[in-house]
Enzyme design. Structure first.
Site, short mmCIF file in Angstrom:
data_model
loop_
_atom_site.label_atom_id
_atom_site.label_comp_id
_atom_site.label_asym_id
_atom_site.label_seq_id
_atom_site.Cartn_x
_atom_site.Cartn_y
_atom_site.Cartn_z
N PHE A 67 33.36 39.90 47.24
CA PHE A 67 31.89 40.03 47.22
C PHE A 67 31.36 39.99 45.78
CE2 PHE A 67 28.81 43.79 47.05
CZ PHE A 67 27.68 43.00 47.14
N LYS A 126 48.98 49.88 44.19
CA LYS A 126 49.67 48.91 43.34
C LYS A 126 48.70 48.04 42.55
CE LYS A 126 53.37 46.69 44.83
NZ LYS A 126 54.22 45.93 45.79
N ASN A 157 49.48 44.55 34.55
CA ASN A 157 49.79 43.12 34.36
C ASN A 157 48.62 42.39 33.70
OD1 ASN A 157 52.31 43.33 35.55
ND2 ASN A 157 51.57 42.83 37.60
N TYR A 202 42.79 55.12 46.43
CA TYR A 202 41.82 54.30 45.69
C TYR A 202 41.38 55.04 44.42
CZ TYR A 202 37.44 51.58 45.01
OH TYR A 202 36.41 50.80 44.51
N LYS A 222 42.31 53.92 40.50
CA LYS A 222 41.29 53.56 39.51
C LYS A 222 41.32 54.51 38.31
CE LYS A 222 39.10 50.06 41.60
NZ LYS A 222 38.86 48.73 41.05
P1 NAD Z 1 36.02 42.81 47.84
O1 NAD Z 1 37.02 43.38 48.78
O2 NAD Z 1 34.97 41.92 48.42
O3 NAD Z 1 36.74 42.03 46.66
C1 NAD Z 1 38.00 42.38 46.15
C2 NAD Z 1 38.80 41.11 45.95
O4 NAD Z 1 40.09 41.43 45.40
C3 NAD Z 1 39.06 40.36 47.26
O5 NAD Z 1 38.69 39.01 47.13
C4 NAD Z 1 40.56 40.53 47.47
O6 NAD Z 1 41.13 39.48 48.24
C5 NAD Z 1 41.06 40.59 46.04
N1 NAD Z 1 42.40 41.17 45.90
C6 NAD Z 1 42.89 42.30 46.48
N2 NAD Z 1 44.16 42.51 46.10
C7 NAD Z 1 44.48 41.50 45.22
C8 NAD Z 1 45.63 41.17 44.48
N3 NAD Z 1 46.73 41.92 44.53
N4 NAD Z 1 45.61 40.08 43.66
C9 NAD Z 1 44.50 39.31 43.59
N5 NAD Z 1 43.37 39.56 44.30
C10 NAD Z 1 43.36 40.65 45.10
O7 NAD Z 1 35.34 44.05 47.09
P2 NAD Z 1 34.13 44.11 46.05
O8 NAD Z 1 33.10 44.98 46.62
O9 NAD Z 1 33.77 42.75 45.61
O10 NAD Z 1 34.81 44.91 44.85
C11 NAD Z 1 35.28 44.26 43.69
C12 NAD Z 1 35.74 45.29 42.66
O11 NAD Z 1 34.65 46.16 42.32
C13 NAD Z 1 36.88 46.19 43.15
O12 NAD Z 1 37.77 46.42 42.08
C14 NAD Z 1 36.18 47.48 43.51
O13 NAD Z 1 37.02 48.59 43.35
C15 NAD Z 1 35.02 47.50 42.52
N6 NAD Z 1 33.89 48.28 43.05
C16 NAD Z 1 33.03 47.75 43.97
C17 NAD Z 1 31.98 48.53 44.43
C18 NAD Z 1 30.96 48.00 45.41
O14 NAD Z 1 30.04 48.74 45.78
N7 NAD Z 1 30.98 46.75 45.83
C19 NAD Z 1 31.83 49.86 44.02
C20 NAD Z 1 32.77 50.36 43.11
C21 NAD Z 1 33.77 49.57 42.61
#
Ligand code: NAD
Ligand code: UDP
Length: 311
Positions: A11, A91, A99, A145, A149
């Site tokens: 997203f 992980k 990494n 989670y 983080k």
């Molecule tokens: P999302 O689930 O839509 O996107 C996360 C992406 O990471 C996905 O495309 C997934 O396939 C990919 N992914 C997962 N494991 C992976 C791996 N091992 N190697 C490569 N890609 C991998 O979630 P999002 O809402 O877009 O969140 C993105 C980031 O922002 C995350 O790190 C999340 O913790 C952080 N975040 C988001 C929010 C929010 O409100 N949207 C709030 C706090 C933090």
């Protein structure tokens, strides 16, 4: 500049890739498509300055060529997803961050860490300033989670101190908007999906817990401004300080859609934070950033997108 965006098919990642391409940069996305979707990158398919590869950042991360930035967003982000993938979540926050920092060091690149308001846990200080250290249940279900983080933050600062890697660290508060998956499980997409199908809208607990919702374009603008930040390394909260109850969000979505759905109350998940609201004083002062999109406008744009894009 050339950017590597991990989690770029998710997203937030897909909006970020699009913005960076729009700003004239070269962008490469690494994603496993665990919770993201290649469809999110449809607009970039014919863009010569963009490439996407299926790569798991918990494994050794290689990159051919020069890099200016590694922006590390890969991680399940919705409680439903990280509870489905608890070990992977640990992980990707731990090994994945390590990494990606190693790659940034090898390339002489700067590193951007997408952290979260979840590092504050169920906060005892309200609203949450960056100086608050949090209240996390390490062994509870959400601990996978939150602690991943928190480790990622510690590792990011360790690389900065030991290897002088330039870093940016954002603690993202609840963000919503187009491209959230219908299966995401977070409150906004759940409520919209249920209201569109005239199914019961599931509010957990009594719905009096609060969140502060930020529209996605506001958040991405904050990311971009942070890239130019010249001060000492420190975390920044990014989010909208307009705090509302979950029940209020459910009612707004129902009214906006004109849905017949009834609002039903279900059990509150374990360790669900009772309140959450960012103190954004630092980001206002340092980056001149504050959100511009109000909740009703943001929800209306999100609903329009969901109607057009969810099957
Ligand atoms: P999302 O689930 O839509 O996107 C996360 C992406 O990471 C996905 O495309 C997934 O396939 C990919 N992914 C997962 N494991 C992976 C791996 N091992 N190697 C490569 N890609 C991998 O979630 P999002 O809402 O877009 O969140 C993105 C980031 O922002 C995350 O790190 C999340 O913790 C952080 N975040 C988001 C929010 C929010 O409100 N949207 C709030 C706090 C933090
Ligand atoms: N929530 C809810 N109904 C749903 C999904 C979530 O009432 O169908 C609640 C959840 O218990 C939490 C809030 O909405 O109190 C925000 O949940 P979300 O999963 O969006 O994100 P969180 O802030 O918990 O990470």
């Amino acid at each position: 500049m050339r950017f590597l965006v991990t989690g770029g098919a998710g997203f937030l990642g897909s909006h970020l890739c699009e913005r960076l391409i729009g700003d004239g940069h070269d962008v490469v996305c690494y994603d496993t498509y665990l919770t993201g979707n290649e469809k999110n990158l449809e607009n970039l398919r014919n863009e010569p300055r963009f490439d996407a590869y299926e790569r798991d950042v918990t494994k050794f991360v290689e990159f051919d060529g020069e890099l200016d930035w590694v922006m590390h967003l890969a991680s399940p982000a919705s409680p439903v997803h990280y509870l489905e993938h608890p070990i992977h979540t640990l992980k990707v926050g731990a090994h994945g961050t390590y990494n990606c920092l190693g790659l940034a060091k090898a390339k002489g690149a700067s590193f951007f860490m997408a952290s979260t308001s979840e590092i504050y846990g169920d906060p005892l200080v309200h609203p949450q300033p960056e100086g608050y250290w949090g209240n996390v249940n390490t062994i509870g279900p959400r601990g996978v989670y939150d602690e991943a983080k928190r480790y990622a933050e510690a590792m990011t600062f360790a690389y900065h101190r030991e290897w002088q890697i330039p870093i940016r660290l954002v603690r993202i508060f609840n963000t919503y908007g187009p491209r959230m998956s219908r299966q995401d499980g977070r409150a906004v997409p759940n409520f919209i999906s249920q209201a569109l199908k005239a199914q019961p809208i599931t509010v957990y607990g009594d719905g009096m817990q609060t969140r502060s919702l930020c529209y996605v374009t506001d958040l991405i603008e904050g990311f971009i401004r942070l890239l130019d930040y010249k001060g000492a390394a420190r975390p920044f909260n990014l989010g909208n300080p307009h705090e509302v109850t979950i029940l209020d969000i459910a009612k707004r979505v129902k009214d906006l859609i004109g849905s017949e759905s009834e609002i039903v109350f279900e059990e509150l998940p374990v360790d669900d934070p009772k309140q959450r609201c960012p103190d954004i004083t630092s980001v206002k002062e340092n980056l001149g950033w504050e959100p511009a999109v109000g909740l009703d406008d943001g929800l209306a744009m999100t609903v329009d997108w969901c109607r057009a894009n969810w099957a």
